[in-house]
Design a protein around this motif. Structure first.
Motif, PDB file in Angstrom:
ATOM      1  N   MET A   1      68.024  76.180  55.187  1.00 34.23           N
ATOM      2  CA  MET A   1      67.637  76.667  53.867  1.00 34.23           C
ATOM      3  C   MET A   1      66.317  76.007  53.455  1.00 34.23           C
ATOM      4  SD  MET A   1      69.765  76.560  50.292  1.00 34.23           S
ATOM      5  CE  MET A   1      69.819  74.771  50.274  1.00 34.23           C
ATOM      6  N   SER A   2      65.356  76.813  53.009  1.00 35.76           N
ATOM      7  CA  SER A   2      64.055  76.277  52.630  1.00 35.76           C
ATOM      8  C   SER A   2      64.153  75.563  51.281  1.00 35.76           C
ATOM      9  CB  SER A   2      63.023  77.410  52.545  1.00 35.76           C
ATOM     10  OG  SER A   2      63.420  78.366  51.591  1.00 35.76           O
ATOM     11  N   VAL A   3      63.348  74.521  51.141  1.00 32.44           N
ATOM     12  CA  VAL A   3      63.327  73.720  49.916  1.00 32.44           C
ATOM     13  C   VAL A   3      62.503  74.448  48.861  1.00 32.44           C
ATOM     14  CG1 VAL A   3      62.636  71.507  48.911  1.00 32.44           C
ATOM     15  CG2 VAL A   3      63.562  71.602  51.240  1.00 32.44           C
ATOM     16  N   THR A   4      63.031  74.553  47.654  1.00 36.27           N
ATOM     17  CA  THR A   4      62.341  75.252  46.561  1.00 36.27           C
ATOM     18  C   THR A   4      61.861  74.265  45.512  1.00 36.27           C
ATOM     19  OG1 THR A   4      64.346  75.549  45.248  1.00 36.27           O
ATOM     20  CG2 THR A   4      63.859  77.239  46.909  1.00 36.27           C
ATOM     21  N   ILE A   5      60.980  74.757  44.643  1.00 37.99           N
ATOM     22  CA  ILE A   5      60.500  73.933  43.537  1.00 37.99           C
ATOM     23  C   ILE A   5      61.655  73.544  42.621  1.00 37.99           C
ATOM     24  CG2 ILE A   5      59.126  74.035  41.408  1.00 37.99           C
ATOM     25  CD1 ILE A   5      56.963  75.456  42.964  1.00 37.99           C
ATOM     26  N   ARG A   6      62.613  74.465  42.447  1.00 38.43           N
ATOM     27  CA  ARG A   6      63.776  74.147  41.618  1.00 38.43           C
ATOM     28  C   ARG A   6      64.555  72.968  42.191  1.00 38.43           C
ATOM     29  NH1 ARG A   6      66.618  76.739  37.779  1.00 38.43           N
ATOM     30  NH2 ARG A   6      65.374  78.640  38.052  1.00 38.43           N
ATOM     31  N   MET A   7      64.723  72.954  43.523  1.00 37.45           N
ATOM     32  CA  MET A   7      65.461  71.860  44.163  1.00 37.45           C
ATOM     33  C   MET A   7      64.730  70.527  43.973  1.00 37.45           C
ATOM     34  SD  MET A   7      66.489  73.978  47.599  1.00 37.45           S
ATOM     35  CE  MET A   7      67.141  72.582  48.502  1.00 37.45           C
ATOM     36  N   ILE A   8      63.406  70.555  44.042  1.00 35.85           N
ATOM     37  CA  ILE A   8      62.628  69.329  43.829  1.00 35.85           C
ATOM     38  C   ILE A   8      62.756  68.878  42.381  1.00 35.85           C
ATOM     39  CG2 ILE A   8      60.314  68.316  43.925  1.00 35.85           C
ATOM     40  CD1 ILE A   8      59.650  70.373  46.111  1.00 35.85           C
ATOM     41  N   ALA A   9      62.772  69.838  41.467  1.00 35.20           N
ATOM     42  CA  ALA A   9      62.935  69.508  40.042  1.00 35.20           C
ATOM     43  C   ALA A   9      64.267  68.821  39.798  1.00 35.20           C
ATOM     44  CB  ALA A   9      62.812  70.772  39.201  1.00 35.20           C
ATOM     45  N   GLU A  10      65.340  69.345  40.405  1.00 31.20           N
ATOM     46  CA  GLU A  10      66.658  68.742  40.255  1.00 31.20           C
ATOM     47  C   GLU A  10      66.695  67.341  40.865  1.00 31.20           C
ATOM     48  OE1 GLU A  10      69.203  71.571  42.094  1.00 31.20           O
ATOM     49  OE2 GLU A  10      69.152  72.993  40.402  1.00 31.20           O
ATOM     50  N   LYS A  11      66.025  67.186  42.007  1.00 31.99           N
ATOM     51  CA  LYS A  11      66.012  65.889  42.695  1.00 31.99           C
ATOM     52  C   LYS A  11      65.290  64.828  41.878  1.00 31.99           C
ATOM     53  CE  LYS A  11      66.094  63.105  46.405  1.00 31.99           C
ATOM     54  NZ  LYS A  11      67.337  62.574  47.021  1.00 31.99           N
ATOM     55  N   THR A  12      64.182  65.207  41.264  1.00 33.88           N
ATOM     56  CA  THR A  12      63.344  64.239  40.550  1.00 33.88           C
ATOM     57  C   THR A  12      63.651  64.135  39.062  1.00 33.88           C
ATOM     58  OG1 THR A  12      61.630  65.934  40.200  1.00 33.88           O
ATOM     59  CG2 THR A  12      61.439  64.569  42.181  1.00 33.88           C
ATOM     60  N   GLY A  13      64.451  65.075  38.550  1.00 33.81           N
ATOM     61  CA  GLY A  13      64.755  65.060  37.128  1.00 33.81           C
ATOM     62  C   GLY A  13      63.601  65.527  36.263  1.00 33.81           C
ATOM     63  N   ARG A  14      62.669  66.269  36.854  1.00 34.89           N
ATOM     64  CA  ARG A  14      61.537  66.816  36.110  1.00 34.89           C
ATOM     65  C   ARG A  14      61.716  68.323  35.964  1.00 34.89           C
ATOM     66  NH1 ARG A  14      61.138  61.862  36.694  1.00 34.89           N
ATOM     67  NH2 ARG A  14      59.200  60.696  36.332  1.00 34.89           N
ATOM     68  N   SER A  15      60.955  68.907  35.049  1.00 37.45           N
ATOM     69  CA  SER A  15      61.058  70.351  34.840  1.00 37.45           C
ATOM     70  C   SER A  15      60.391  71.103  35.987  1.00 37.45           C
ATOM     71  CB  SER A  15      60.394  70.742  33.523  1.00 37.45           C
ATOM     72  OG  SER A  15      58.978  70.599  33.628  1.00 37.45           O
ATOM     73  N   ILE A  16      60.755  72.376  36.139  1.00 34.10           N
ATOM     74  CA  ILE A  16      60.153  73.211  37.177  1.00 34.10           C
ATOM     75  C   ILE A  16      58.642  73.319  36.955  1.00 34.10           C
ATOM     76  CG2 ILE A  16      60.018  75.574  38.059  1.00 34.10           C
ATOM     77  CD1 ILE A  16      63.023  75.806  37.584  1.00 34.10           C
ATOM     78  N   GLY A  17      58.221  73.453  35.705  1.00 31.72           N
ATOM     79  CA  GLY A  17      56.794  73.541  35.403  1.00 31.72           C
ATOM     80  C   GLY A  17      56.050  72.283  35.791  1.00 31.72           C
ATOM     81  N   THR A  18      56.662  71.122  35.526  1.00 33.00           N
ATOM     82  CA  THR A  18      56.031  69.853  35.891  1.00 33.00           C
ATOM     83  C   THR A  18      55.888  69.732  37.400  1.00 33.00           C
ATOM     84  OG1 THR A  18      56.871  68.742  33.915  1.00 33.00           O
ATOM     85  CG2 THR A  18      56.259  67.341  35.776  1.00 33.00           C
ATOM     86  N   VAL A  19      56.954  70.100  38.114  1.00 32.71           N
ATOM     87  CA  VAL A  19      56.909  70.042  39.578  1.00 32.71           C
ATOM     88  C   VAL A  19      55.831  70.972  40.117  1.00 32.71           C
ATOM     89  CG1 VAL A  19      58.184  70.555  41.698  1.00 32.71           C
ATOM     90  CG2 VAL A  19      59.307  69.333  39.820  1.00 32.71           C
ATOM     91  N   SER A  20      55.774  72.175  39.565  1.00 31.07           N
ATOM     92  CA  SER A  20      54.776  73.136  40.019  1.00 31.07           C
ATOM     93  C   SER A  20      53.360  72.606  39.807  1.00 31.07           C
ATOM     94  CB  SER A  20      54.953  74.467  39.278  1.00 31.07           C
ATOM     95  OG  SER A  20      53.972  75.397  39.682  1.00 31.07           O
ATOM     96  N   ARG A  21      53.100  72.024  38.637  1.00 32.67           N
ATOM     97  CA  ARG A  21      51.764  71.491  38.356  1.00 32.67           C
ATOM     98  C   ARG A  21      51.431  70.333  39.291  1.00 32.67           C
ATOM     99  NH1 ARG A  21      53.434  71.834  33.073  1.00 32.67           N
ATOM    100  NH2 ARG A  21      53.434  69.576  32.791  1.00 32.67           N
ATOM    101  N   ALA A  22      52.425  69.504  39.580  1.00 31.87           N
ATOM    102  CA  ALA A  22      52.191  68.356  40.470  1.00 31.87           C
ATOM    103  C   ALA A  22      51.846  68.818  41.884  1.00 31.87           C
ATOM    104  CB  ALA A  22      53.425  67.459  40.501  1.00 31.87           C
ATOM    105  N   LEU A  23      52.613  69.793  42.393  1.00 29.32           N
ATOM    106  CA  LEU A  23      52.391  70.260  43.762  1.00 29.32           C
ATOM    107  C   LEU A  23      51.075  71.024  43.893  1.00 29.32           C
ATOM    108  CD1 LEU A  23      55.993  71.416  44.765  1.00 29.32           C
ATOM    109  CD2 LEU A  23      54.859  69.243  45.252  1.00 29.32           C
ATOM    110  N   LYS A  24      50.644  71.653  42.814  1.00 35.43           N
ATOM    111  CA  LYS A  24      49.369  72.386  42.836  1.00 35.43           C
ATOM    112  C   LYS A  24      48.198  71.486  42.436  1.00 35.43           C
ATOM    113  CE  LYS A  24      51.470  76.875  41.809  1.00 35.43           C
ATOM    114  NZ  LYS A  24      51.607  77.969  40.812  1.00 35.43           N
ATOM    115  N   ASN A  25      48.519  70.201  42.169  1.00 41.00           N
ATOM    116  CA  ASN A  25      47.493  69.222  41.798  1.00 41.00           C
ATOM    117  C   ASN A  25      46.730  69.634  40.545  1.00 41.00           C
ATOM    118  OD1 ASN A  25      46.318  66.706  42.334  1.00 41.00           O
ATOM    119  ND2 ASN A  25      44.506  67.683  43.176  1.00 41.00           N
ATOM    120  N   GLN A  26      47.453  70.165  39.580  1.00 39.83           N
ATOM    121  CA  GLN A  26      46.829  70.570  38.331  1.00 39.83           C
ATOM    122  C   GLN A  26      46.795  69.410  37.345  1.00 39.83           C
ATOM    123  OE1 GLN A  26      49.304  73.920  37.283  1.00 39.83           O
ATOM    124  NE2 GLN A  26      48.090  75.355  38.495  1.00 39.83           N
TER     125      GLN A  26
END
Length: 327
Positions: A1-26
């Motif tokens: 199963m591929s890892v999703t942004i939602r799964m990373i958000a759950e792992k880190t306790g951050r919001s999906i938007g925060t994870v997305s911005r971090a991974l896109k280096n925004q």
């Protein structure tokens, strides 16, 4: 199963938007938060190729402060030129940045805002980790660390070819002058040296293998090392040096001591900088295509998915000249 942004958000306790911005280096995130999310994404096996969409327009060519010297420039300047030419063909703007590990490297990257990073030569693992935490695509050039995409000359083969050449030339006591063994390239050259002796059924003599200090007057250290070797009851009749700059100083020391090169002592260097062929006598050396090395780093950045780790090795060859071959 591929890892999703939602799964990373759950792992880190951050919001999906925060994870997305971090991974896109925004912008809009603290560096600690960004580093935490990027590290978690790497650990979980997230496919950074999912983020691909924008092309690389600005590339930072990073050089450690210890390489930003006249001693290192004959090697790294052609590497930079190769990277610059490759960038020009791709329409990428390249900037050279010197990194001092005592200064916050994250601030340097944030100031220049490159889309991708090339790290040339030695860097501390902590510095590389801080750079990777920026989330930008990164390739190591002329160094290697597990988990990072890299391109290197075949340092081990080079050490092997240089030493085998001396063995085949009838040399019986072959010494090596090595630099700091914290450098991947030097570790590999030493391994090649030892492997060639082993294959020739020679016992390695630890007294003939000298590691030069990483600080202080390098020329003086080389001269002192050579003086110690020549003072031995059974002095070496051949010398392999980990780079050409060291070999040229060593050769001058041998000539000043009254030895004939290569009749009394054969000498081989590594890197084949322009000064090698111009030396008197001309220095035998392991030739590295330095421009191709820089260009290969850019190509890996363009072709490799950010989450993929590749290790590319470029061939080397032995350029035999008068310092090791007596006609």
């Amino acid at each position: 199963m591929s890892v999703t942004i939602r799964m990373i958000a759950e792992k880190t306790g951050r919001s999906i938007g925060t994870v997305s911005r971090a991974l896109k280096n925004q912008d809009g995130l603290g560096e600690d938060t960004r580093a935490l999310i990027v590290a978690a994404a790497h650990d979980m096996g997230y496919d950074f190729g999912n983020l691909r969409g924008g092309r690389i327009r600005r590339l930072a060519f990073l050089l450690h402060a210890q390489h930003s010297t006249l001693l290192s420039s004959p090697f790294y300047l052609p590497v930079l030129n190769g990277a610059e030419e490759a960038c020009r063909k791709q329409g990428i703007a390249l900037s050279l940045l010197t990194v001092n590990p005592a200064e916050p490297v994250a601030d340097l990257i944030r100031l220049h805002q490159p889309d991708a990073i090339l790290c040339a030569g030695f860097f501390e693992a902590e510095v590389l980790a801080a750079l990777r935490a920026s989330g930008k695509p990164m390739v190591l050039v002329d160094t290697r660390l597990a988990g990072y995409t890299s391109v290197n000359p075949d340092h081990r083969l080079g050490g092997y070819l240089a030493t085998r050449h001396l063995v085949e030339g009838g040399r019986k006591r072959i010494a090596m002058l090595a630099g700091p063994l914290s450098h991947y390239s030097i570790q590999e050259r030493v391994r090649g040296f030892r492997k060639a002796l082993y294959d020739a059924r020679r016992l390695a003599d630890p007294d003939l293998e000298i590691t030069l200090p990483s600080v202080g007057d390098r020329d003086l250290a080389v001269r002192e090392a050579v003086a110690g070797l020549l003072a031995m009851t059974q002095r070496p009749d051949a010398l392999f040096c980990y780079n050409d700059a060291t070999a040229l100083v060593a050769m001058r020391a041998c000539l000043e001591a009254g030895l004939k090169v290569p009749h009394d002592i054969a000498i081989v260097g590594f890197d084949d900088i322009s000064a090698a062929a111009a030396a008197v006598p001309p220095l035998s050396s392991i030739s590295v295509d330095k421009e191709a090395l820089g260009a290969a780093g850019v190509e890996l950045l363009m072709e490799t998915d950010p989450g993929q780790v590749l290790e590319k090795v470029l061939d080397v060859r032995l350029s035999v000249r008068e310092s090791s071959h007596d006609d």
